[in-house]
Design a protein around this motif. Structure first.
Motif, PDB file in Angstrom:
ATOM      1  N   ASP A 105      -1.627  49.770 -85.920  1.00 33.05           N
ATOM      2  CA  ASP A 105      -3.027  49.771 -85.471  1.00 33.05           C
ATOM      3  C   ASP A 105      -3.327  50.954 -84.548  1.00 33.05           C
ATOM      4  O   ASP A 105      -3.968  50.818 -83.499  1.00 33.05           O
ATOM      5  CB  ASP A 105      -3.373  48.452 -84.757  1.00 33.05           C
ATOM      6  CG  ASP A 105      -3.223  47.248 -85.677  1.00 33.05           C
ATOM      7  OD1 ASP A 105      -3.437  47.407 -86.903  1.00 33.05           O
ATOM      8  OD2 ASP A 105      -2.877  46.167 -85.178  1.00 33.05           O
ATOM      9  N   ASN A 106      -2.802  52.131 -84.947  1.00 39.04           N
ATOM     10  CA  ASN A 106      -3.057  53.373 -84.209  1.00 39.04           C
ATOM     11  C   ASN A 106      -2.570  53.335 -82.766  1.00 39.04           C
ATOM     12  O   ASN A 106      -3.203  53.906 -81.869  1.00 39.04           O
ATOM     13  CB  ASN A 106      -4.560  53.708 -84.239  1.00 39.04           C
ATOM     14  CG  ASN A 106      -5.043  54.038 -85.633  1.00 39.04           C
ATOM     15  OD1 ASN A 106      -4.382  54.750 -86.386  1.00 39.04           O
ATOM     16  ND2 ASN A 106      -6.205  53.500 -85.994  1.00 39.04           N
ATOM     17  N   ASP A 107      -1.464  52.675 -82.546  1.00 40.61           N
ATOM     18  CA  ASP A 107      -0.883  52.645 -81.207  1.00 40.61           C
ATOM     19  C   ASP A 107       0.586  52.259 -81.309  1.00 40.61           C
ATOM     20  O   ASP A 107       1.038  51.700 -82.317  1.00 40.61           O
ATOM     21  CB  ASP A 107      -1.623  51.641 -80.322  1.00 40.61           C
ATOM     22  CG  ASP A 107      -1.530  51.983 -78.840  1.00 40.61           C
ATOM     23  OD1 ASP A 107      -0.826  52.961 -78.501  1.00 40.61           O
ATOM     24  OD2 ASP A 107      -2.162  51.286 -78.028  1.00 40.61           O
ATOM     25  N   TRP A 108       1.342  52.562 -80.244  1.00 36.14           N
ATOM     26  CA  TRP A 108       2.743  52.139 -80.169  1.00 36.14           C
ATOM     27  C   TRP A 108       2.824  50.751 -79.547  1.00 36.14           C
ATOM     28  O   TRP A 108       2.184  50.470 -78.548  1.00 36.14           O
ATOM     29  CB  TRP A 108       3.554  53.121 -79.315  1.00 36.14           C
ATOM     30  CG  TRP A 108       3.786  54.450 -79.958  1.00 36.14           C
ATOM     31  CD1 TRP A 108       3.209  55.635 -79.615  1.00 36.14           C
ATOM     32  CD2 TRP A 108       4.662  54.737 -81.051  1.00 36.14           C
ATOM     33  NE1 TRP A 108       3.660  56.641 -80.426  1.00 36.14           N
ATOM     34  CE2 TRP A 108       4.557  56.119 -81.320  1.00 36.14           C
ATOM     35  CE3 TRP A 108       5.513  53.967 -81.842  1.00 36.14           C
ATOM     36  CZ2 TRP A 108       5.275  56.753 -82.335  1.00 36.14           C
ATOM     37  CZ3 TRP A 108       6.237  54.590 -82.850  1.00 36.14           C
ATOM     38  CH2 TRP A 108       6.123  55.965 -83.097  1.00 36.14           C
ATOM     39  N   LYS A 109       3.622  49.887 -80.183  1.00 31.74           N
ATOM     40  CA  LYS A 109       3.909  48.560 -79.657  1.00 31.74           C
ATOM     41  C   LYS A 109       5.414  48.329 -79.713  1.00 31.74           C
ATOM     42  O   LYS A 109       6.116  48.932 -80.526  1.00 31.74           O
ATOM     43  CB  LYS A 109       3.189  47.474 -80.468  1.00 31.74           C
ATOM     44  CG  LYS A 109       1.673  47.526 -80.398  1.00 31.74           C
ATOM     45  CD  LYS A 109       1.159  47.116 -79.033  1.00 31.74           C
ATOM     46  CE  LYS A 109      -0.362  47.070 -78.994  1.00 31.74           C
ATOM     47  NZ  LYS A 109      -0.870  46.670 -77.657  1.00 31.74           N
ATOM     48  N   ALA A 110       5.910  47.444 -78.849  1.00 29.79           N
ATOM     49  CA  ALA A 110       7.346  47.171 -78.800  1.00 29.79           C
ATOM     50  C   ALA A 110       7.734  46.077 -79.776  1.00 29.79           C
ATOM     51  O   ALA A 110       6.979  45.128 -80.003  1.00 29.79           O
ATOM     52  CB  ALA A 110       7.749  46.778 -77.387  1.00 29.79           C
ATOM     53  N   GLU A 111       8.923  46.226 -80.362  1.00 29.63           N
ATOM     54  CA  GLU A 111       9.499  45.178 -81.215  1.00 29.63           C
ATOM     55  C   GLU A 111      10.539  44.368 -80.448  1.00 29.63           C
ATOM     56  O   GLU A 111      10.645  43.162 -80.625  1.00 29.63           O
ATOM     57  CB  GLU A 111      10.153  45.804 -82.448  1.00 29.63           C
ATOM     58  CG  GLU A 111       9.191  46.255 -83.514  1.00 29.63           C
ATOM     59  CD  GLU A 111       9.905  46.631 -84.797  1.00 29.63           C
ATOM     60  OE1 GLU A 111       9.473  46.169 -85.875  1.00 29.63           O
ATOM     61  OE2 GLU A 111      10.900  47.382 -84.740  1.00 29.63           O
TER      62      GLU A 111
END
Length: 286
Positions: free
Chosen positions: A243-249
């Motif tokens: 979604d056009n952003d960095w997120k953590a897994e």
């Protein structure tokens, strides 16, 4: 490159490059002249009038710059543009790389990171701060932080794990109640400051970033049995571009690297409490 990579400490001879300066200026690497009491030697020790005026001019400019910086956002009665004067100086995003670090914040956590390796490192640094904050110990706040930090398909799993880790018994060991709050008269402190970041892998779709951190943790107060102390640790976060952003897994943490402790006298509990209340945190960007 570290200083150790230079050849200054090698066994070869040392060479010093000397620059011929215009008359009246001084070579900082040249040996000092011995001026006599008379003749040409006596003139060598006297600073030229032109150099003295240059120093005075620089000092005046520095003082003017400091005065301008400290003037703040007050209106300038001498300005012809009233609106500009009332607005005061505008803040600019800090981006040494030329890439805007973040677009904004969501729930107090930076968001809108650049789709680049630097953007991934910025995201990891900000997520590390959120995941080791005092708010993460508060169930209500934690349930707001997790969806902002992690990818949507990992939220439920990680929310459950964190709720289990920060159980009532665990919080009690920290001197906190089940809501993650300290007893009356005490202040729980958990604040992290990233020292550096390193991307161990990167692609347009995912990244793995290590964040070297220091911080202060504990309970401040006269009756505290868990005094505030500092710590050093490294957090590793795996990230995904969604979604056009960095997120953590996912994330993990290990101790160190830690420097030698200094012999600085520890501040009082009251000083620590005031520092936490008076000094705000930062948005971190590579």
């Amino acid at each position: 490159m570290s200083l150790g990579d230079d050849d200054y400490g090698s066994g070869g001879g040392h060479h010093v490059t000397r620059t011929r300066l215009p008359e009246g200026e001084v070579d900082p690497y040249a040996p000092p002249r011995r001026g006599g009491r008379g003749g040409r030697g006596g003139r060598a020790g006297r600073p030229s009038h032109r150099n003295l005026m240059s120093v005075v001019a620089v000092v005046v400019l520095l003082l003017a710059a400091i005065a301008f910086a400290n003037r703040g956002g007050g209106s300038d009665s001498g300005s012809t543009d009233g609106d500009a004067a009332k607005a005061g100086p505008r803040g600019e995003a800090t981006a040494p790389s030329g890439v805007k670090p973040v677009d904004g914040k969501t729930g107090g956590i930076a968001s809108g990171f650049a789709h680049s390796e630097q953007g991934a490192q910025s995201a990891a640094a900000n997520f590390a701060v959120a995941l080791v904050s005092a708010d993460i110990l508060k169930p209500e706040k934690r349930h707001q932080i997790v969806p902002q930090v992690f990818v949507s398909d990992k939220v439920a799993e990680l929310q459950s794990k964190l709720d289990g880790a920060y159980s009532k018994d665990f919080l009690a060991k920290l001197g906190l109640n089940e809501k993650g709050e300290a007893a009356k008269g005490l202040t729980y402190v958990s604040r992290t400051a990233p020292v550096g970041t390193k991307a161990t892998s990167y692609s347009d779709a995912s990244a793995s970033v290590e964040v070297w951190c220091t911080g202060v943790f504990g309970t401040a107060g006269a009756s505290s049995t868990n005094p505030v102390a500092n710590d050093w640790f490294t957090m590793t976060l795996t990230l995904r571009w969604v979604d056009n952003d960095w997120k953590a897994e996912s994330f993990s943490q290990k101790d160190g690297p830690a420097p030698v402790n200094s012999d600085r006298t520890a501040s009082s509990a009251d000083e620590i409490t005031k520092a936490v209340e008076q000094y705000g945190g930062f948005t971190y960007a590579r």
